[in-house]
Design an enzyme around this catalytic site. Structure first.
Site, mmCIF file in Angstrom:
data_model
loop_
_atom_site.group_PDB
_atom_site.id
_atom_site.type_symbol
_atom_site.label_atom_id
_atom_site.label_comp_id
_atom_site.label_asym_id
_atom_site.label_seq_id
_atom_site.Cartn_x
_atom_site.Cartn_y
_atom_site.Cartn_z
ATOM 1 N N LEU A 1 40.465 42.539 45.204
ATOM 2 C CA LEU A 1 41.032 41.694 46.255
ATOM 3 C C LEU A 1 40.789 40.211 45.990
ATOM 4 O O LEU A 1 39.747 39.815 45.467
ATOM 5 C CB LEU A 1 40.424 42.094 47.606
ATOM 6 C CG LEU A 1 40.605 43.572 47.969
ATOM 7 C CD1 LEU A 1 39.974 43.864 49.330
ATOM 8 C CD2 LEU A 1 42.070 43.983 47.966
ATOM 9 N N HIS A 2 41.789 39.404 46.351
ATOM 10 C CA HIS A 2 41.689 37.953 46.228
ATOM 11 C C HIS A 2 42.172 37.331 47.543
ATOM 12 O O HIS A 2 42.482 38.056 48.508
ATOM 13 C CB HIS A 2 42.490 37.465 45.023
ATOM 14 C CG HIS A 2 43.902 37.994 44.984
ATOM 15 N ND1 HIS A 2 44.833 37.705 45.951
ATOM 16 C CD2 HIS A 2 44.508 38.828 44.109
ATOM 17 C CE1 HIS A 2 45.969 38.302 45.656
ATOM 18 N NE2 HIS A 2 45.794 39.007 44.553
ATOM 19 N N GLY B 1 44.872 36.188 48.444
ATOM 20 C CA GLY B 1 46.179 36.665 48.911
ATOM 21 C C GLY B 1 46.021 37.897 49.790
ATOM 22 O O GLY B 1 46.650 38.014 50.853
ATOM 23 N N HIS B 2 45.175 38.832 49.369
ATOM 24 C CA HIS B 2 44.931 40.022 50.188
ATOM 25 C C HIS B 2 44.257 39.639 51.501
ATOM 26 O O HIS B 2 44.549 40.198 52.556
ATOM 27 C CB HIS B 2 44.009 41.001 49.446
ATOM 28 C CG HIS B 2 44.587 41.556 48.179
ATOM 29 N ND1 HIS B 2 44.125 41.197 46.942
ATOM 30 C CD2 HIS B 2 45.594 42.440 47.969
ATOM 31 C CE1 HIS B 2 44.810 41.854 46.014
ATOM 32 N NE2 HIS B 2 45.703 42.598 46.601
ATOM 33 N N SER C 1 47.246 36.675 42.069
ATOM 34 C CA SER C 1 47.536 38.046 41.639
ATOM 35 C C SER C 1 46.273 38.607 41.006
ATOM 36 O O SER C 1 45.544 37.881 40.318
ATOM 37 C CB SER C 1 48.655 38.025 40.598
ATOM 38 O OG SER C 1 48.688 39.252 39.885
ATOM 39 N N SER C 2 46.038 39.903 41.203
ATOM 40 C CA SER C 2 44.867 40.525 40.560
ATOM 41 C C SER C 2 44.992 40.427 39.046
ATOM 42 O O SER C 2 43.991 40.397 38.326
ATOM 43 C CB SER C 2 44.754 41.994 40.975
ATOM 44 O OG SER C 2 44.730 42.082 42.378
#
Ligand code: PAF
Length: 281
Positions: free
Chosen positions: A32-33, A35-36, A184-185
């Protein structure tokens, strides 16, 4: 926050949450980053409880794709989700998701015809099938997906409408680094040099979008974007295209709400991005 791996336990836990309010689902493949986290925050604005699923879905990876090296960081993910107020993590293993004898695939036509569809055979079937399963398993009132995977979002909206699934789908705008790169991952795969070059993707899309708004012919603007990407070290360039924002039909003129979408490789990493484009009033 609970971490649940068993379907029966999930049903009981979600029923307990539902007793005190609405439930949102944020489907993820982990790693997770920010964005999540934006998805989880948005989910909390819409629902009393947030369930996040973490499942690296093997059926959406092609035989030569990055399933084995896809980052897996459950402990870090759990800490981030707990801090963000997520109530429950649904983290089934592959055997729980696809038991012996599993034989059903959901295939969404039309919106999968171009862009990543033909380039990643089976990918959207894998996504649609696992998302349908996640929606059935959790039974949320709403489910949230990032606009970065815009074609995926279109596939899921189409599937939910076509199958009368009782859930509202919410798209959340792409989160970006300071230089514009979409989070993005897979950005974790980039070397320092590749990461520096990767900012050319949002730049190329942004410049093409502005050129189209300024009246340049769409095909010329797309060609300029491809040239910029090639000059910036992207190879191959899978596509840069203007599409109808809802049906994803190809557009040669900006005469309705549209999406400018790009996919290209930097080193061994495939990056995608897209921008919204509206005809001038
Ligand atoms: O976007 C993703 O992370 C995945 O494609 C999804 C929607 C969780 C399905 O595996």
């Amino acid at each position: 926050m609970q971490i649940v791996r068993d379907k029966k336990e999930l049903r009981e836990a979600v029923a307990a949450l539902r007793a005190s309010g609405t439930v949102a689902l944020v489907p993820t493949m982990g790693a997770l980053h920010a964005g999540h986290m934006a998805l989880v925050r948005e989910a909390r604005r819409h629902a009393a409880h947030v369930v996040t699923s973490i499942f690296v879905n093997p059926t959406q990876f092609g035989p030569n794709e990055d399933l084995d090296r896809y980052p897996r960081k459950e402990a870090e993910d759990a800490a981030l989700l707990e801090a963000e107020g997520c109530a429950l993590i649904w983290a089934p293993n592959v055997a729980a998701m696809y038991p012996q004898g599993f034989a059903t695939t959901i295939s969404v036509k039309g919106v999968t015809d171009g862009l990543c569809g033909p380039l990643r055979p089976g990918h959207f079937d894998g996504v649609a099938t696992v998302v349908a399963k996640l929606l059935n398993q959790v039974g949320p009132d709403i489910a949230l997906f990032g606009e970065k995977d815009y074609q995926q979002l279109a596939v899921i909206r189409r599937m939910v409408a076509d199958l009368d699934l009782p859930v509202e789908i919410i798209g959340v705008p792409t989160q970006r680094e300071a230089d514009g790169l979409a989070l993005s991952s897979r950005n974790a795969y980039l070397s320092q040099e590749q990461r520096h070059a990767a900012r050319t993707l949002p730049r190329a899309l942004g410049e093409a979008a502005q050129a189209i708004l300024d009246g340049l012919a769409v095909e010329q603007a797309l060609a300029a974007a491809r040239a910029l990407l090639a000059g910036g070290g992207f190879d191959p360039i899978d596509y840069v295209e203007l599409r109808d924002a809802e049906t994803l039909a190809p557009l040669s003129r900006l005469d309705r709400p549209a999406r400018l979408l790009g996919a290209a490789w930097i080193g061994g990493t495939r990056l995608i991005d897209n921008l919204a484009l509206h005809p001038p009033a």
